[in-house]
Write a protein that holds these residues in place. Structure first.
Motif, mmCIF file in Angstrom:
data_model
loop_
_atom_site.group_PDB
_atom_site.id
_atom_site.type_symbol
_atom_site.label_atom_id
_atom_site.label_comp_id
_atom_site.label_asym_id
_atom_site.label_seq_id
_atom_site.Cartn_x
_atom_site.Cartn_y
_atom_site.Cartn_z
ATOM 1 N N ALA A 186 0.807 -1.225 0.000
ATOM 2 C CA ALA A 186 0.000 0.000 0.000
ATOM 3 C C ALA A 186 0.839 1.273 0.000
ATOM 4 C CB ALA A 186 -0.933 -0.001 1.209
ATOM 5 N N CYS A 187 2.164 1.157 -0.106
ATOM 6 C CA CYS A 187 3.048 2.326 -0.169
ATOM 7 C C CYS A 187 2.807 3.266 1.018
ATOM 8 C CB CYS A 187 2.864 3.075 -1.481
ATOM 9 S SG CYS A 187 3.244 2.081 -2.935
ATOM 10 N N ALA A 188 3.134 2.767 2.216
ATOM 11 C CA ALA A 188 2.864 3.500 3.446
ATOM 12 C C ALA A 188 3.637 4.801 3.548
ATOM 13 C CB ALA A 188 3.183 2.612 4.658
ATOM 14 N N PHE A 189 4.689 4.964 2.742
ATOM 15 C CA PHE A 189 5.448 6.218 2.789
ATOM 16 C C PHE A 189 4.586 7.424 2.441
ATOM 17 C CE2 PHE A 189 6.330 4.207 -1.364
ATOM 18 C CZ PHE A 189 5.839 5.173 -2.235
ATOM 19 N N GLN A 190 3.452 7.185 1.775
ATOM 20 C CA GLN A 190 2.544 8.275 1.429
ATOM 21 C C GLN A 190 1.946 8.937 2.665
ATOM 22 O OE1 GLN A 190 -0.050 7.246 -2.275
ATOM 23 N NE2 GLN A 190 0.333 5.306 -1.207
ATOM 24 N N ASN A 191 1.923 8.216 3.796
ATOM 25 C CA ASN A 191 1.300 8.726 5.009
ATOM 26 C C ASN A 191 2.247 9.558 5.863
ATOM 27 O OD1 ASN A 191 -1.002 7.268 4.274
ATOM 28 N ND2 ASN A 191 -0.324 5.454 5.380
#
Length: 249
Positions: A186-191
């Protein structure tokens, strides 16, 4: 199944296999290879290539495939993982039992069997318990740092390896400036608030299809999302990881 060897094979480059891994493959009566659907057939193909390189014309006769169970993502996470491990243990046992006199079994583990892999927890469910050996392999974190030509940690500083789920739910871990993230669909770096953060990302590390992107999080995140989506659509699957480093306050 009297003996079971878990052999780390690295991240997609057949040259990652160590001499110890070669010896373990040659010593096995049977090598179990998981099938994970057509979209991930490249992963099985790579295991076949490694076996052919090590065993030559004898490779096919010493391989048995099994359908890899899928984890139920509904309900409690840990309960779902435990049930999945039970199903994988049964698949190993059932497949090995179909081959007469196969007492020494080997599994080729992507990366390293001791880092973010379930094989050793599945082993705990085998009965009777076999004698287990582990052959270490190159991890995705090592391959990522090598591809970007960066050190994993700052001088004298700690780092943490975590999952996308933990990063998404808990935010940046305390008391560290470097975070390696695995298993993040889910590409948590976006958060994360991007200020002061650099990211080094890689997919299909070690393979011919290897992709890498690096830069400040603000600049690189859109490029990573676009590259990742295009690669997943092209291949039908993706395995990626990334390293985050934050400047100290």
């Amino acid at each position: 199944m009297r003996e079971l060897a878990l052999i780390g094979i690295g991240t997609g480059n057949p040259d990652h296999l160590t001499s110890q891994g070669v010896a373990a493959i040659r010593g096995a009566d049977l090598i179990l290879i998981p099938r994970k659907g057509e979209e991930k057939s490249e992963l099985a193909d790579l295991r076949y290539q490694i076996c052919a390189r090590v065993l030559g014309s004898d490779a096919r006769s010493r391989i048995a495939e099994f359908d890899m169970p899928t984890r139920d993502s509904a309900g409690d996470y840990l309960d779902g993982v435990a049930a999945w491990h039970d199903a994988v243990a049964k698949a190993w046992t059932d497949t090995a039992s179909e081959v007469p006199n196969a007492h020494k079994i080997a599994l080729l583990i992507w990366g390293d069997p001791c880092l973010f892999d379930s094989a050793l927890r599945v082993v705990e469910r085998l009965s009777p318990a076999p004698q287990v050996s582990v052959v270490p392999g190159i991890t995705a974190v090592q391959a990522l740092c090598a591809a970007h030509r960066i050190p994993l940690n700052e001088t004298g500083a700690p780092f943490i390896v975590t999952t996308g789920r933990r990063l998404r739910e808990g935010g940046w871990p305390e008391d560290v400036e470097t975070v390696a993230v695995m298993l993040d669909s889910a590409c948590a770096f976006q958060n994360l608030a991007p200020d002061g953060i650099t990211i080094w990302w890689g997919a299909y590390l070690g393979m011919a299809e290897e992709l890498i992107v690096a830069g400040t999080l603000a600049d690189a995140a859109p490029r990573i999302l676009k590259t990742r989506a295009e690669a997943r659509a092209r291949h039908g699957w993706i395995m990626d990881t990334y390293l985050l480093r934050r400047r100290p306050a």
